[in-house]
Design an enzyme around this catalytic site. Structure first.
Site, PDB file in Angstrom:
ATOM      1  N   ASN A  44       0.797  -1.213   0.000  1.00 23.09           N
ATOM      2  CA  ASN A  44       0.000   0.000   0.000  1.00 23.09           C
ATOM      3  C   ASN A  44       0.836   1.273   0.000  1.00 23.09           C
ATOM      4  O   ASN A  44       0.343   2.345  -0.335  1.00 23.09           O
ATOM      5  CB  ASN A  44      -0.927   0.010   1.224  1.00 23.09           C
ATOM      6  CG  ASN A  44      -2.351  -0.336   0.848  1.00 23.09           C
ATOM      7  OD1 ASN A  44      -3.018   0.416   0.162  1.00 23.09           O
ATOM      8  ND2 ASN A  44      -2.795  -1.507   1.268  1.00 23.09           N
ATOM      9  N   ASN A  73      -8.426  -8.937   1.594  1.00 22.12           N
ATOM     10  CA  ASN A  73      -9.210  -7.805   1.110  1.00 22.12           C
ATOM     11  C   ASN A  73     -10.558  -8.225   0.521  1.00 22.12           C
ATOM     12  O   ASN A  73     -10.890  -9.407   0.473  1.00 22.12           O
ATOM     13  CB  ASN A  73      -8.393  -7.010   0.082  1.00 22.12           C
ATOM     14  CG  ASN A  73      -8.100  -7.834  -1.160  1.00 22.12           C
ATOM     15  OD1 ASN A  73      -8.860  -8.751  -1.499  1.00 22.12           O
ATOM     16  ND2 ASN A  73      -7.015  -7.531  -1.834  1.00 22.12           N
ATOM     17  N   ILE A  74     -11.309  -7.234   0.078  1.00 13.66           N
ATOM     18  CA  ILE A  74     -12.678  -7.466  -0.386  1.00 13.66           C
ATOM     19  C   ILE A  74     -12.750  -8.399  -1.587  1.00 13.66           C
ATOM     20  O   ILE A  74     -13.714  -9.122  -1.753  1.00 13.66           O
ATOM     21  CB  ILE A  74     -13.396  -6.134  -0.716  1.00 13.66           C
ATOM     22  CG1 ILE A  74     -12.677  -5.395  -1.842  1.00 13.66           C
ATOM     23  CG2 ILE A  74     -13.522  -5.255   0.515  1.00 13.66           C
ATOM     24  CD1 ILE A  74     -13.540  -4.281  -2.450  1.00 13.66           C
ATOM     25  N   CYS A  77      -7.460  -0.675   8.626  1.00 17.28           N
ATOM     26  CA  CYS A  77      -7.046  -1.507   7.499  1.00 17.28           C
ATOM     27  C   CYS A  77      -6.545  -0.524   6.461  1.00 17.28           C
ATOM     28  O   CYS A  77      -5.652   0.249   6.758  1.00 17.28           O
ATOM     29  CB  CYS A  77      -8.185  -2.381   7.012  1.00 17.28           C
ATOM     30  SG  CYS A  77      -9.753  -1.522   6.807  1.00 17.28           S
ATOM     31  N   SER A  78      -7.132  -0.483   5.282  1.00 17.53           N
ATOM     32  CA  SER A  78      -6.706   0.538   4.333  1.00 17.53           C
ATOM     33  C   SER A  78      -7.517   1.819   4.527  1.00 17.53           C
ATOM     34  O   SER A  78      -6.990   2.850   4.894  1.00 17.53           O
ATOM     35  CB  SER A  78      -6.841   0.022   2.901  1.00 17.53           C
ATOM     36  OG  SER A  78      -5.972  -1.066   2.711  1.00 17.53           O
ATOM     37  N   GLY A 115     -10.437   1.757   6.434  1.00 20.83           N
ATOM     38  CA  GLY A 115     -11.104   1.715   7.727  1.00 20.83           C
ATOM     39  C   GLY A 115     -12.604   1.623   7.627  1.00 20.83           C
ATOM     40  O   GLY A 115     -13.309   2.086   8.519  1.00 20.83           O
ATOM     41  N   TRP A 116     -13.119   1.038   6.524  1.00 18.19           N
ATOM     42  CA  TRP A 116     -14.568   0.886   6.481  1.00 18.19           C
ATOM     43  C   TRP A 116     -15.017  -0.551   6.206  1.00 18.19           C
ATOM     44  O   TRP A 116     -16.192  -0.824   6.140  1.00 18.19           O
ATOM     45  CB  TRP A 116     -15.216   1.865   5.507  1.00 18.19           C
ATOM     46  CG  TRP A 116     -14.623   1.925   4.120  1.00 18.19           C
ATOM     47  CD1 TRP A 116     -14.238   0.879   3.354  1.00 18.19           C
ATOM     48  CD2 TRP A 116     -14.370   3.086   3.348  1.00 18.19           C
ATOM     49  NE1 TRP A 116     -13.760   1.307   2.158  1.00 18.19           N
ATOM     50  CE2 TRP A 116     -13.835   2.670   2.119  1.00 18.19           C
ATOM     51  CE3 TRP A 116     -14.565   4.463   3.572  1.00 18.19           C
ATOM     52  CZ2 TRP A 116     -13.480   3.579   1.111  1.00 18.19           C
ATOM     53  CZ3 TRP A 116     -14.214   5.354   2.570  1.00 18.19           C
ATOM     54  CH2 TRP A 116     -13.672   4.912   1.363  1.00 18.19           C
ATOM     55  N   LYS A 171     -19.306   1.074   2.937  1.00 19.79           N
ATOM     56  CA  LYS A 171     -19.928   1.483   1.673  1.00 19.79           C
ATOM     57  C   LYS A 171     -20.962   0.457   1.205  1.00 19.79           C
ATOM     58  O   LYS A 171     -20.728  -0.294   0.255  1.00 19.79           O
ATOM     59  CB  LYS A 171     -18.847   1.670   0.621  1.00 19.79           C
ATOM     60  CG  LYS A 171     -17.760   2.653   1.081  1.00 19.79           C
ATOM     61  CD  LYS A 171     -17.078   3.339  -0.067  1.00 19.79           C
ATOM     62  CE  LYS A 171     -16.379   2.402  -0.987  1.00 19.79           C
ATOM     63  NZ  LYS A 171     -15.842   3.104  -2.169  1.00 19.79           N
TER      64      LYS A 171
END
Lengths: 693, 566
Positions: free
Chosen positions: B251, B276-277, B338-339, B341-342, B380
């Site tokens: 990152n 990750n997602i 995290c990246s 934060g959501w 989100k």
């Protein structure tokens, strides 16, 4: 408590990799030595039990919160058990002693329960057997009930080490004579008064009357008869003295091949179709004899193919169904998954858990057995066929499949008494070689096959999926499986009723948990635990099976159609056999592993809530009664059985003392490479141009 | 709930499956009976079809398309609870297909989401469940060390954060603005939860903008130190970076990074190795492949393992346990990021809070937790779920919230008496995560919701739930204040949530409610009845009535012997 050597834990950092060797450094131990030697716990011996050898200053490792600490004590070996007498037993509080197992203490291992013994030499773990040249500094004992004990002998006198190690090895591994089983010394030393209420008692199937009663109960007496041709084991030693055959069958036929090739009745269905079993005729080379055999069998088949008998379907269980070898291999792989030496091993295997489980094939074997039982059920229930189970000796898979079918089809077998009678009928009288299959005499490892354990596991799947259909719970099954290795109860210690009758002259204790309340000594647990054994959900199972509507002659349709209807717990009961539905019997297999313990959780939590509510309802009812009759103030409430139920661990009532603290258990290794997803893993969550911030 | 219906927006749910529709002329049964319809729901079109059911084969029926759902009314009797949805693969009936895509993906056709048309009325207003000031007050905030700031009132500091934030007392609003420049998307460290006794805190934020050059920001460093000092702890502040360390390092290339030891002397950083997602999305896809339409049989366990789904659950739970343990033991305050934060951050903070604070294990408490850690802090939802958006391959989509609910389910499975809510509660949340019937999960952040006037123009999911609370209660619930709950994050205890992921398969039908629960409910009813009787008896006694009281209206059915006394 002694010094602790910390291993594992640690927020996400790499934990030091402990071996099974030692977590306690000598310095740490010596600091506390004084307080240890003062306390001495006395050894409790059963009637007839004799102390054989012992060693003092043995250190038993106890695991707590991914740390291990040691407890000093005496390691003894008797002709019944290996026992460790530590000093921390006084620390038990009331709640815990209340549920103590009365026969086997927390640190007791019956000799029959020992599976493998390992010694640790210079940090290397080796299997111990026979005469030893060198004695280990540490002893690891793997038990058949899946407990693992670690004893450090480093601080024990050398000659004591020699005596205890060779004693334990000899008494657990050397081939034994049947007559030397502890069973016999125990029976001689205790007075057996078999107090029994015949109505509410397990049917033993050792009299003609018992078989007639069973025939009557299942309405099989129209076409089948109980015979006493084998009284005194005149015909053969393999079969029980009394059994049931088709009515037209001649007694000479039974004698002809010592009971081989004879259809023996197991059970009759409400629609008249029956479950039969037959042991194969001896294998012969000679054409002439083969011809005789053939015509004999033709005669037999003619008898049972004619009306009033239904169409017979033969299920050859020694053919392509499942071999004993497969069961043995699967179980020995499977049990290794639970014989865990330390925390590191637990977490290392955790990530591969599902594939390890699958590669053992144990769950798949359970599925195959259940599936076979469903197929047979379908033939009997929907197609009104007779089923003839065929196996070489009709004493392994025959017992398994026939009793499974009965559990599924006959609600009586789902009561406690009914289940015990079933075990007595199909397994004990059915001539299942418990002595060989459990390898109680240590005579041949090859013969050791956990067929009965497999049966209990199959039944557990049913209990787990349909708890209200059973009068007993999984705890009952777990205790039952433990009793396979406790040579106080004679039930599981003979190869055949003949062997038992010729060796036992007085009536032995039968299955545990059947005793009347008058002799509390003999119960396995104290009565309080009874609630956990008896199913609180089981309503009285009395109704007979409802005949179901037209069912198709196809397994899948039978299965789907049954599952699409609401379950009648008093009727036919089928298991789910899809992948996610066949599970690991956690109580039996995971109960000794501290890492797997859920503090204040598990099904025990809901069960004890249920118990509390039962008690509350009962006491309210009493209050109402009293108001009615005497108009007086009610008396004090009865004491609550399970105080603080939320604090019970998921392992209750087993392994009570494994963990006290409420610290979380943290996996020590977690991350595995993702393989084909590696590129995804490297991607950003979202591509962001962070230049402007 | 409506049984054989499905909402059109469930792009991530597992029941997604294309159906083949063929017209059929022979059937001329009258189908004018009304289909179940919500207030505000209007019928767009309907057509006779044959539904190719993956479990039961073809089923004749009529399909109705409304502005909310696709509904199939079966002509056959044995229609089980089947749901189905569509992909854009229909071919034979052009008009049907077009209508469907229009109403299934209204945003792509400039139509409103159904939540804005829904006219349902409930006697409880779910929008009032979460009031940040009240929730912080419950936690004992503000106090001497933490203050509530309105610096983000108009979302100027951070447009994805809520208006109200809790920050250290000693940090001024100017400090916060300077810290914001060094945190990805200005998501500065703010308080999520404070331990009532030892005053250690859980703080959440996004990654620091360290970048390749290893930039530093004195204000950020000082700010973390202020956080550390709020509970007078001597030890270092613990930072949990949810990512695998390789990703955190990577990152840096895009300007992000992590707090390094040599700059943040008073902090200790651990990586939690949560992926990750994209990884999570692919993992769930694999889960779908092994359970739909057929449940993998012979190699179930290794197939399950190869999805890695439970492994990810294990890592998320393990991370949350570590956060909770640090705080509960009073060793140190914890900062989680995290990246951005959501996603992972929200999972970790909310799960840790669920372990630490029994309040969140009640129905309303859980609603507040979701409302606070997820909705208000800008998970989100719109991008992750893709409400009303036709682009189903959007890389922004990911089942992060579903994964969180799965973790909660795993916890409730391990602690069956610790949660006030039952499985149905979790499932209905997930159903309406995709349904667009309620405004609760619409949009990405507070500021967008405010612009769209979501609370005025839509109904909250909590209105539906809280007006039917009994349905969602766990009868075994035992309230235990201050009990910290640590689940066992071992594969030996984690299991696939069959009742959610495989619920449409008629072969895997679990008993509802489960028999133990049913038995317990019976006993509860019996107890209540006895208490009533006892009261009546006492009343009779006190009024010195000598004749026995009349038998109550409904004698018990459960324990027949009891009745003999009356």
């Amino acid at each position: 408590m002694l010094g602790k050597g910390v291993v594992g834990g640690g927020g996400g950092t790499k934990a030091p990799k402990p071996s099974f060797v030692s977590y306690v450094r000598p310095e740490e131990i010596h600091t506390n030595e004084k307080e240890v030697t003062e306390k001495e716990v006395t050894l409790h011996l059963l009637p007839g039990e004799q102390l054989l050898c012992e060693a003092s200053t043995v250190l038993k490792y106890v695991q707590e919160d991914s740390c291990q600490h040691g407890v000093y004590g005496r390691l003894v070996c008797t002709d019944f058990k290996i026992a460790f007498l530590g000093d921390d037993e006084s620390a038990l509080d009331n709640d815990e002693t209340q549920f103590k197992n009365k026969v086997i203490g927390e640190n007791d291992i019956t000799l029959h329960c020992v599976d493998q013994i390992y010694g640790v030499f210079d940090e290397k773990k080796k299997t111990l057997f026979g005469q030893l040249k060198k004695y280990p500094e540490k002893l690891i004992i793997h038990c058949k009930d899946l407990r693992v004990f670690h004893f450090c002998l480093r601080y024990t006198k050398e000659e004591e080490v020699k005596r205890i190690v060779s004693g334990i090895i000899h008494h657990t591994q050397a081939p034994k004579l049947l007559k030397r089983l502890f069973l016999f010394s125990y029976a001689t030393a205790t007075q057996n008064n078999t107090a029994a209420d015949p109505k509410n008692h397990t049917v033993m199937f050792d009299t003609l009357k018992d078989w007639c009663w069973e025939l009557e109960r299942t309405k099989g007496n129209m076409k089948y008869k109980a015979v006493s041709v084998n009284e005194g084991y005149k015909v053969c030693e393999r079969l029980p003295a009394y059994f049931v055959v088709p009515t037209p069958l001649a007694e000479e036929d039974v004698q002809r091949f010592q009971g081989h090739g004879i259809p023996i009745w197991c059970w009759s269905c409400h629609n008249g179709s029956a479950l039969l079993k037959m042991s194969a005729l001896p294998k012969e080379q000679d054409d002439g004899i083969l011809q005789i055999q053939k015509s004999f069998l033709d005669g037999i088949y003619k008898t049972i193919h004619r009306p009033p008998y239904e169409i017979v379907k033969t299920e050859d269980l020694s053919g392509n169904f499942l071999s004993l070898q497969e069961i043995q291999t699967a179980y020995s792989k499977f049990k290794q998954l639970f014989l865990i030496d330390n925390s590191t091993e637990f977490w290392d295997t955790d990530i591969k858990w599902f594939s390890l489980l699958e590669s053992s094939s144990w769950l798949d074997i359970i599925r195959r057995c259940l599936k076979k039982a469903i197929e047979i059920t379908e033939c009997m229930e929907a197609q009104n066929m007779n089923i003839l189970l065929l196996e070489e000796n009709a004493s392994d898979l025959c017992c398994l499949i026939s009793s499974l079918v009965q559990v599924m089809m006959d609600p009586h077998c789902r009561t406690r008494i009914g289940f015990q009678s079933l075990v007595q009928k199909e397994w004990v009288m059915g001539g299942h070689c418990f002595l060989d299959r459990c390898n109680h005499l240590r005579q041949s490892d090859k013969e050791e096959v956990p067929v009965f354990q497999l049966f209990l596991d199959c039944v557990w799947q049913l209990v787990h999926q349909h708890p209200p259909a059973f009068e007993f719970t999984e705890t009952y099954l777990t205790v039952l499986s433990d009793s396979l290795y406790i040579p106080i109860f004679s039930t599981f210690f003979f190869n055949s009723p003949h062997q038992k009758d010729t060796n036992v002259h007085q009536r032995q204790l039968s299955l545990p948990l059947t005793q009347s309340k008058s002799s509390p000594k003999r119960g396995f647990f104290r009565e309080e635990t009874d609630h956990l054994i008896k199913n609180l959900l089981g309503k009285r199972i009395s109704k007979l099976i409802n005949s179901s509507d037209e069912l198709q002659d196809n397994f899948r349709e039978f299965y789907d159609s049954w599952h699409s209807k609401p379950t009648d717990y008093h009727g036919l009961l089928l298991p789910h056999i899809e992948g996610p539905e066949i599970r690991v019997w956690a109580q039996r297999y995971l109960r000794w592993i501290p890492e797997a313990q859920i503090l204040g959780g598990g099904t025990v939590a809901t069960m004890s809530k249920l118990l509390e509510m039962m008690e509350e309802v009962q006491s309210l009812q009493e209050k109402i009664d009293e108001r009615h009759h005497s108009q007086e103030d009610p008396q004090a409430e009865p004491p609550c059985l399970l105080r603080n139920s939320a604090r019970l661990s998921s392992l209750f009532p087993f392994a009570l003392l494994q963990r006290h603290s409420s610290k979380p258990i943290l996996p020590t290794s977690g991350w595995k490479a993702l393989g084909d997803e590696e590129d995804l893993a490297k991607r950003e969550d979202e591509f962001v141009d962070l230049g402007d911030v | 709930m409506a049984s054989s219906s499905t909402s059109k927006y469930n792009s991530h749910s597992l029941e997604n499956e294309s159906i083949k529709r063929t017209s059929r002329d022979g059937v001329t049964r009258d189908l004018s009976e009304a289909i179940p319809r919500l207030p505000g729901e209007t019928l767009i079109t309907d057509k006779e079809v044959i539904y190719i059911c993956p479990f039961n084969g073809p089923i004749k029926g009529r399909v109705y398309i409304t502005n909310y759902r696709l509904y199939l009314r079966s002509l056959e009797m044995d229609m089980r609870n089947l749901r189905f949805a569509l992909k854009q693969e229909g071919h034979s009936r052009r008009d049907m297909f077009e209508i469907l895509t229009r109403y299934a993906f209204p945003l792509a056709h400039s139509l409103p989401l159904f939540a804005f048309l829904n006219e349902e009325k409930f006697n409880v207003d779910g929008w009032t469940v979460y009031n940040p000031v009240e929730e912080y007050r419950r936690q004992g905030l503000p106090n001497h060390h933490w203050r509530i700031t309105f610096i983000n009132k108009c979302y100027e500091l951070c447009d994805t954060y809520p208006a109200l934030l809790v920050v250290p007392y000693r940090a001024s609003d100017d400090d916060l603005r300077r810290v914001a420049t060094f945190r990805s998307r200005n998501r500065i460290p703010v308080l999520s939860w404070i331990h009532p006794e030892n005053k250690t805190v859980i703080v959440r934020c996004s990654q620091p903008l360290v970048g390749m050059s290893g930039k530093r920001n004195k204000d950020d460093e000082k700010y973390l130190d202020i956080i550390r000092e709020t509970n007078r702890q001597i030890s270092k502040l613990t930072i949990y970076d949810a990512r695998p360390s390789v990703n955190a390092v990577a990152n840096k290339a895009t300007g992000g990074g992590y707090e390094s030891d040599d700059v943040y002397h008073n902090a200790e950083l651990f990586f939690l190795d949560i992926h990750n997602i994209h990884v999570m999305r692919e993992s769930l896809k694999k889960v779908k492949d092994i359970v739909y339409p057929n449940v993998e049989e012979s190699h179930w366990l290794s197939s399950l393992e190869s999805t890695h789904w439970l492994e990810h659950i294990k890592l998320v739970l393990t991370g949350a346990i570590q956060v909770a343990d640090k705080v509960s033991s009073g060793k140190s305050s914890v900062l989680v990021h995290c990246s951005d934060g959501w996603d992972r951050t929200a999972q970790l903070t909310s799960l840790a809070m669920l372990m630490l604070d029994s309040f969140y294990r009640s129905i309303e408490g859980f609603e507040i937790l979701v409302q606070k850690e997820w909705i208000s802090f800008g998970h989100k939802f719109s991008s992750r779920i893709g409400h009303g958006d036709k682009n189903h391959t959007d890389a922004d989509r990911s089942p992060i919230f579903l994964q969180f609910i799965d973790c909660v389910w795993q916890m409730s499975k391990q602690f069956p008496t610790a949660f006030e809510f039952n499985e149905r509660f979790l499932i209905i949340i997930l159903d309406h995560l995709y349904s667009c019937r309620f405004g609760t999960f619409l949009f990405n952040c507070e500021s967008a919701r405010e612009r769209q006037q979501v609370t005025e123009r839509t109904v909250s999911l909590w209105s539906l739930i809280n007006s039917n609370k009994e349905k969602f209660k766990n009868p075994f619930y035992t309230k235990e204040i201050n009990r910290v709950l640590y689940p066992v994050a071992s594969m030996r205890h984690l299991e696939l949530w069959v009742n959610y992921y495989i619920r449409w398969n008629p072969r895997i039908k679990q008993q509802q409610p489960n028999p133990v629960e049913q038995r317990y409910m019976e006993l509860l009813a019996l107890r209540d009845e006895y208490i009533k009787r006892l009261e009546e008896l006492q009343l009779a006694n006190s009024t010195k009535l000598s004749e026995p009281p009349t038998s109550p209206s409904s004698p018990s059915q459960m324990m027949p012997h009891v009745q003999t006394h009356f």
